[in-house]
Design a protein around this motif. Structure first.
Motif, PDB file in Angstrom:
ATOM      1  N   GLU B  30       0.822  -1.207   0.000  1.00  0.00           N
ATOM      2  CA  GLU B  30       0.000   0.000   0.000  1.00  0.00           C
ATOM      3  C   GLU B  30       0.858   1.259   0.000  1.00  0.00           C
ATOM      4  N   ALA B  32       3.850   1.598  -1.252  1.00  0.00           N
ATOM      5  CA  ALA B  32       4.554   1.770  -2.517  1.00  0.00           C
ATOM      6  C   ALA B  32       3.601   1.771  -3.715  1.00  0.00           C
ATOM      7  N   SER B  33       2.325   1.500  -3.463  1.00  0.00           N
ATOM      8  CA  SER B  33       1.330   1.410  -4.532  1.00  0.00           C
ATOM      9  C   SER B  33       1.695   0.359  -5.576  1.00  0.00           C
ATOM     10  N   VAL B  34       2.023  -0.823  -5.115  1.00  0.00           N
ATOM     11  CA  VAL B  34       2.247  -1.942  -6.027  1.00  0.00           C
ATOM     12  C   VAL B  34       1.487  -3.161  -5.503  1.00  0.00           C
TER      13      VAL B  34
END
Lengths: 140, 140
Positions: B30, B32-34
């Motif tokens: 969450e 790192a948005s991956v």
DNA sequence: ATAAATGTAATGTTTAGAATTACATTTACC
DNA sequence: GGTAAATGTAATTCTAAACATTACATTTAT
């Protein structure tokens, strides 16, 4: 690193071996095993920075317009690949302390790293490439 | 450079901010948005090199297993991205003097360049990342 | 037992790189 | 002046790599 770089170095090395006549994109393309249109694109960048001259029409092509020992691997890097050392970051979560700042912190460090790389690559010129390529071929 | 690198630095920085409990791949993902699976893959490389410990099952996750000031950006580069400075060369025409030798000549130079990069990146540790991320957030 | 987590392989999706096509323009030469 | 040989460049198609997603086996705390 991106392959425009090695293609540019390859082309400039070839051109510096044939300093007295124009080479066509097809001839360069054959040596590098790439499509002639790609040669024209990459060498077009080099032309905009004064490293080669081009001539259209019959008998036209590409020719080196700088001294081989004055063109460094760093100059070529700057033209074709500047910024490619920068690690790619996916858009992180700005709500998070780390996500919000990591990209800037890394980018600062790697901008610095790239200028160190520059100092190193500046040691090598296209003339050196010609020498090394010839030495290797002799030792076969 | 490849994005596994920044993801690894990002994750290690987060883990070093939470040194006393396990973080799940979802939580790291969450920030790192991956995708969580990608976190698990990248941190699995870090585990093989002893930088993190992982634990399966309920309450499991990832935790730093090295001192933040001992883990350098160079070590992380070696694990996730070694060789990525090397300019990509398409398979050139071996009949041509330049085509036959350019790849080896460039590869020699850039192997050397990468070890210089190493000396530079060795100056920075994950502890420095934590400090810099925090400083930036204070100056907002 | 069940639920929550990692490990990892397989598959699908997206994106970037490269080739290819197309065509306008330039220029040498007959 | 007409033709053939070249570059310049945009548009399109093809391909490969990156990434997300799905699926499922395994581990472990409660």
């Amino acid at each position: 690193m991106n392959s425009d770089y090695s293609l540019a170095v390859h082309s400039l090395t070839l051109l510096s071996i044939m300093p007295d006549r124009m080479s066509s994109s097809s001839a360069l393309a054959e040596s590098a095993s790439v499509h002639p249109v790609r040669i024209r694109k990459v060498l077009s960048m080099l032309r905009q920075h004064g490293l080669v001259e081009t001539k259209e029409g019959t008998g036209g092509g590409f020719i080196l317009s700088a001294e081989p020992d004055q063109v460094t691997l760093w100059e070529i890097y700057q033209i074709t690949s500047e910024g490619s050392l920068q690690p790619k970051c996916s858009e992180a979560n700005k709500q998070c302390l780390v996500g919000a700042n990591m990209e800037l912190v890394l980018s600062t460090i790697f901008t610095d790293a790239e200028s160190h790389l520059g100092a190193f690559l500046q040691q090598y010129s296209i003339a050196d490439m010609v020498n090394q390529v010839q030495q290797h071929s002799h030792s076969l």
